[in-house]
Scaffold this active site. Structure first.
Site, PDB file in Angstrom:
ATOM      1  N   HIS A 161       0.766  -1.169   0.102  1.00  0.00           N
ATOM      2  CA  HIS A 161       0.006   0.171   0.053  1.00  0.00           C
ATOM      3  C   HIS A 161       0.826   1.219   0.113  1.00  0.00           C
ATOM      4  O   HIS A 161       0.250   2.425  -0.093  1.00  0.00           O
ATOM      5  CB  HIS A 161      -0.866   0.076   1.189  1.00  0.00           C
ATOM      6  CG  HIS A 161      -1.987  -1.157   1.058  1.00  0.00           C
ATOM      7  ND1 HIS A 161      -3.356  -0.703   0.861  1.00  0.00           N
ATOM      8  CD2 HIS A 161      -1.917  -2.439   1.139  1.00  0.00           C
ATOM      9  CE1 HIS A 161      -4.068  -1.948   0.885  1.00  0.00           C
ATOM     10  NE2 HIS A 161      -3.115  -2.878   1.089  1.00  0.00           N
ATOM     11  N   ASP A 355       3.426   9.466  -0.576  1.00  0.00           N
ATOM     12  CA  ASP A 355       2.347   8.521  -0.118  1.00  0.00           C
ATOM     13  C   ASP A 355       2.186   7.697  -1.162  1.00  0.00           C
ATOM     14  O   ASP A 355       2.387   7.908  -2.374  1.00  0.00           O
ATOM     15  CB  ASP A 355       1.149   9.644  -0.254  1.00  0.00           C
ATOM     16  CG  ASP A 355       0.342   8.983   1.036  1.00  0.00           C
ATOM     17  OD1 ASP A 355       0.159   7.705   1.344  1.00  0.00           O
ATOM     18  OD2 ASP A 355      -0.403   9.869   1.846  1.00  0.00           O
TER      19      ASP A 355
HETATM   20  P1  ADP Z   1      -2.768   6.264   5.388  1.00  0.00           P
HETATM   21  O1  ADP Z   1      -3.311   4.894   4.742  1.00  0.00           O
HETATM   22  O2  ADP Z   1      -1.335   6.434   5.190  1.00  0.00           O
HETATM   23  O3  ADP Z   1      -3.290   6.498   6.411  1.00  0.00           O
HETATM   24  P2  ADP Z   1      -4.873   7.476   3.406  1.00  0.00           P
HETATM   25  O4  ADP Z   1      -5.023   8.753   2.810  1.00  0.00           O
HETATM   26  O5  ADP Z   1      -4.681   6.311   2.049  1.00  0.00           O
HETATM   27  O6  ADP Z   1      -3.603   7.251   4.170  1.00  0.00           O
HETATM   28  O7  ADP Z   1      -5.981   6.721   4.202  1.00  0.00           O
HETATM   29  C1  ADP Z   1      -6.351   7.315   5.301  1.00  0.00           C
HETATM   30  C2  ADP Z   1      -7.888   6.799   5.604  1.00  0.00           C
HETATM   31  O8  ADP Z   1      -8.122   6.985   7.023  1.00  0.00           O
HETATM   32  C3  ADP Z   1      -8.732   7.582   4.850  1.00  0.00           C
HETATM   33  O9  ADP Z   1     -10.027   6.865   4.459  1.00  0.00           O
HETATM   34  C4  ADP Z   1      -9.147   8.718   5.960  1.00  0.00           C
HETATM   35  O10 ADP Z   1     -10.583   9.261   5.638  1.00  0.00           O
HETATM   36  C5  ADP Z   1      -9.217   8.001   7.172  1.00  0.00           C
HETATM   37  N1  ADP Z   1      -8.742   8.975   8.206  1.00  0.00           N
HETATM   38  C6  ADP Z   1      -7.802   9.803   8.187  1.00  0.00           C
HETATM   39  N2  ADP Z   1      -7.739  10.801   9.299  1.00  0.00           N
HETATM   40  C7  ADP Z   1      -8.858  10.324   9.797  1.00  0.00           C
HETATM   41  C8  ADP Z   1      -9.484  10.857  11.111  1.00  0.00           C
HETATM   42  N3  ADP Z   1      -8.824  11.927  11.821  1.00  0.00           N
HETATM   43  N4  ADP Z   1     -10.459  10.139  11.720  1.00  0.00           N
HETATM   44  C9  ADP Z   1     -11.083   9.169  10.982  1.00  0.00           C
HETATM   45  N5  ADP Z   1     -10.499   8.501   9.780  1.00  0.00           N
HETATM   46  C10 ADP Z   1      -9.230   9.021   9.338  1.00  0.00           C
HETATM   47  O1  F6P Z   2      -1.576   2.158   4.462  1.00  0.00           O
HETATM   48  C1  F6P Z   2      -0.832   2.340   5.306  1.00  0.00           C
HETATM   49  C2  F6P Z   2      -0.943   1.802   6.752  1.00  0.00           C
HETATM   50  O2  F6P Z   2       0.459   1.573   7.380  1.00  0.00           O
HETATM   51  C3  F6P Z   2      -1.550   0.567   6.872  1.00  0.00           C
HETATM   52  O3  F6P Z   2      -1.148  -0.602   6.586  1.00  0.00           O
HETATM   53  C4  F6P Z   2      -1.931   0.776   8.322  1.00  0.00           C
HETATM   54  O4  F6P Z   2      -2.915  -0.360   8.703  1.00  0.00           O
HETATM   55  C5  F6P Z   2      -2.417   2.123   8.515  1.00  0.00           C
HETATM   56  O5  F6P Z   2      -1.373   2.978   7.471  1.00  0.00           O
HETATM   57  C6  F6P Z   2      -2.558   2.783   9.889  1.00  0.00           C
HETATM   58  O6  F6P Z   2      -1.153   2.465  10.494  1.00  0.00           O
HETATM   59  P1  F6P Z   2      -1.145   1.456  11.777  1.00  0.00           P
HETATM   60  O7  F6P Z   2      -1.658   0.101  11.367  1.00  0.00           O
HETATM   61  O8  F6P Z   2       0.131   1.423  12.325  1.00  0.00           O
HETATM   62  O9  F6P Z   2      -2.054   2.169  12.898  1.00  0.00           O
END
Ligand code: ADP
Ligand code: F6P
Length: 452
Positions: A161, A355
């Site tokens: 991912h 990202d």
């Molecule tokens: P990552 O996988 O690195 O966290 P992404 O942007 O691909 O980054 O995915 C983040 C997901 O987590 C999104 O679906 C987003 O809506 C959710 N998310 C991010 N911040 C919050 C938050 N403050 N509260 C709830 N959900 C969140």
């Molecule tokens: O998408 C990236 C990612 O590292 C996922 O593998 C993971 O579940 C998410 O971000 C949140 O991180 P964590 O599982 O360490 O709380």
């Protein structure tokens, strides 16, 4: 049973408990939840419990509808070495090309391999011969090889991912070749972008691992997110937010509190907007929602401290007695509430330093009102930038560029906002969570399984 009817087995370190489904922070869990609807699924991973005396190999099973969750506990030592250590203090910075933040310890690598072996030992007895097994993310590079050693002859797929760095950076990982060779146990390897797949293919070729990583860009369920945003716009939280803004334009950031997300640079970029374009002073409010993530890791602790200070500094310098310029929250927020906030925001600000994809960018677009959409300011280093040609792209390392992009976003006429939004919406509708999962699984289920 046909292959398409066979059970899907998802393996990821983080497994969402059914009750957490409205408040998931993290792209992996969110996308998979959207992708598995309607199929018999076994979802296997870590329980979130890190206090066991020994990492268990007997999973706890819980079923809801067609999905069965099987989870194992980690010992405190394995949590430290596998999760906090090798996965998140070595691989995470390495894969995001941030070697300055990486720390390698042989005992962490040993714990990483030990936990992957425990995952395999606990999962193997649950596998049926025709299960399709889909392993996710950097915590589990060696899992496929561990399953093969235990005799699994299933189709095994792996999706990363997060980004994959240039091979010269990956090579700075001690014993990197071993991890690359482990990837050779999977039948299909998937990444988010052509650049990431290209780097991984070069690294694999250099150690003689056959096979070729393919590109499967992840997405969201755009229709469902748009509907949630429309509903939430009329909900109590969105109303409170609107009334608190007193007619000011909203700039919104939503990210896990992670150093890959470029948050300090973003705060400084916003401050530069207020300094260099004073017409926005008192007319715009930035809201950053950044739930604490991996909060027991030093690099994350210091980022949190830095952001607390920066937010205070930006407000001390720019706020007025009746206007808080930057609102900064570290609490997780319900997805539906967030959808409503996105719809209210004149600008979505998504500026990771690197990202894999970034689902927040896609969620922002899906949440907009097509008649009066906001604008997206997006880092050129997010995978999503490859698809979103209607976004205003920035190099997130340059806060002045972010300030200029914010100024442009706040000044765009309605027609241009509509035109940019239409192009982005097409992209968000093209690559969804479902098409991503279907594309990957079609490839995996069409592949001949490697012999165990
Ligand atoms: P990552 O996988 O690195 O966290 P992404 O942007 O691909 O980054 O995915 C983040 C997901 O987590 C999104 O679906 C987003 O809506 C959710 N998310 C991010 N911040 C919050 C938050 N403050 N509260 C709830 N959900 C969140
Ligand atoms: O998408 C990236 C990612 O590292 C996922 O593998 C993971 O579940 C998410 O971000 C949140 O991180 P964590 O599982 O360490 O709380």
């Amino acid at each position: 049973m046909s292959r398409l009817m066979s059970r899907l087995v998802i393996v990821s370190n983080r497994v969402p408990a059914p009750r957490e489904r409205t408040q998931l922070a993290g792209g992996l869990a969110v996308a998979l939840r959207d992708a598995i609807i309607g199929r018999e699924t076994l979802w296997f991973g870590w329980s979130g419990n890190a206090a066991a005396t020994a990492t268990s190999t007997t999973p706890t099973i819980a079923a809801t509808g067609k999905v069965t969750y099987a989870t194992i506990d980690l010992s405190a030592a394995d949590y430290r070495g596998f999760y906090r250590g090798f996965s998140n203090t070595m691989l995470w910075p390495l894969l995001h090309s941030r070697m300055g933040l990486a720390e390698f310890r042989r005992e962490d690598l040993a714990a990483y391999r030990r936990v992957n072996d425990s995952f395999a030992e606990a999962l193997a007895p649950l596998l049926r011969p025709d299960d399709t097994v889909w392993v996710h993310d950097y915590h589990l590079f060696p899992l496929g090889a561990a399953l093969r050693r235990l005799g699994a002859a299933n189709r095994l797929g792996f999706f990363l991912h997060v980004p994959f760095p240039p091979p010269a950076i990956f090579a700075s990982l001690p014993q990197a070749d071993g991890l690359l060779r482990d990837l050779g146990a999977y039948d299909v390897l998937g990444l988010q972008t052509a650049e990431d797949a290209g780097f991984l293919n070069q690294a694999l070729a250099a150690v003689g691992v056959p096979g070729e990583a393919r590109v499967f860009p992840i997405g969201i369920d755009p229709g469902a997110f748009a509907a949630a945003a429309r509903r939430a716009e009329a909900g109590p939280e969105a109303k409170r937010l609107t009334s608190s803004l007193s007619g000011r334009a909203l700039i919104l950031g939503v990210d896990r509190l992670d150093y890959s997300k470029g948050l300090p640079q973003r705060f400084i970029g916003f401050a530069q907007l207020l300094k260099r374009f004073p017409e926005h002073r008192g007319r715009v409010t930035m809201l950053q929602i950044a739930p604490v993530s991996r909060g027991d890791i030093d690099q994350y602790k210091s980022l949190r401290k830095e952001l607390d200070e920066l937010a205070g500094h930006v407000n001390a310098e720019h706020a007025e007695f009746d206007w808080v310029a930057l609102r900064y929250l570290t609490r997780a927020t319900a997805r539906n509430t967030l959808a409503g906030f996105h719809r209210l925001a004149r600008v979505g600000l998504v500026t990771p330093l690197r990202d894999g994809m970034n689902l927040v960018a896609k969620e922002y677009v899906a949440a907009q009102n097509p008649e009066d959409p906001g604008a997206l300011v997006l880092s050129c280093f997010a995978g999503a930038a490859q698809e979103m040609d209607g976004a205003i792209l920035v190099n997130p390392y340059d806060p002045d560029e972010t300030a200029e992009a914010l100024h442009l976003a706040l000044s765009l006429p309605l027609e241009e906002r509509r035109d940019r939004w239409r192009r982005m919406w097409q992209a968000v509708e093209r690559n969804t969570a479902r098409s991503w999962a279907r594309g990957f699984l079609a490839e995996l289920e069409g592949a001949e399984a490697r012999a165990a």
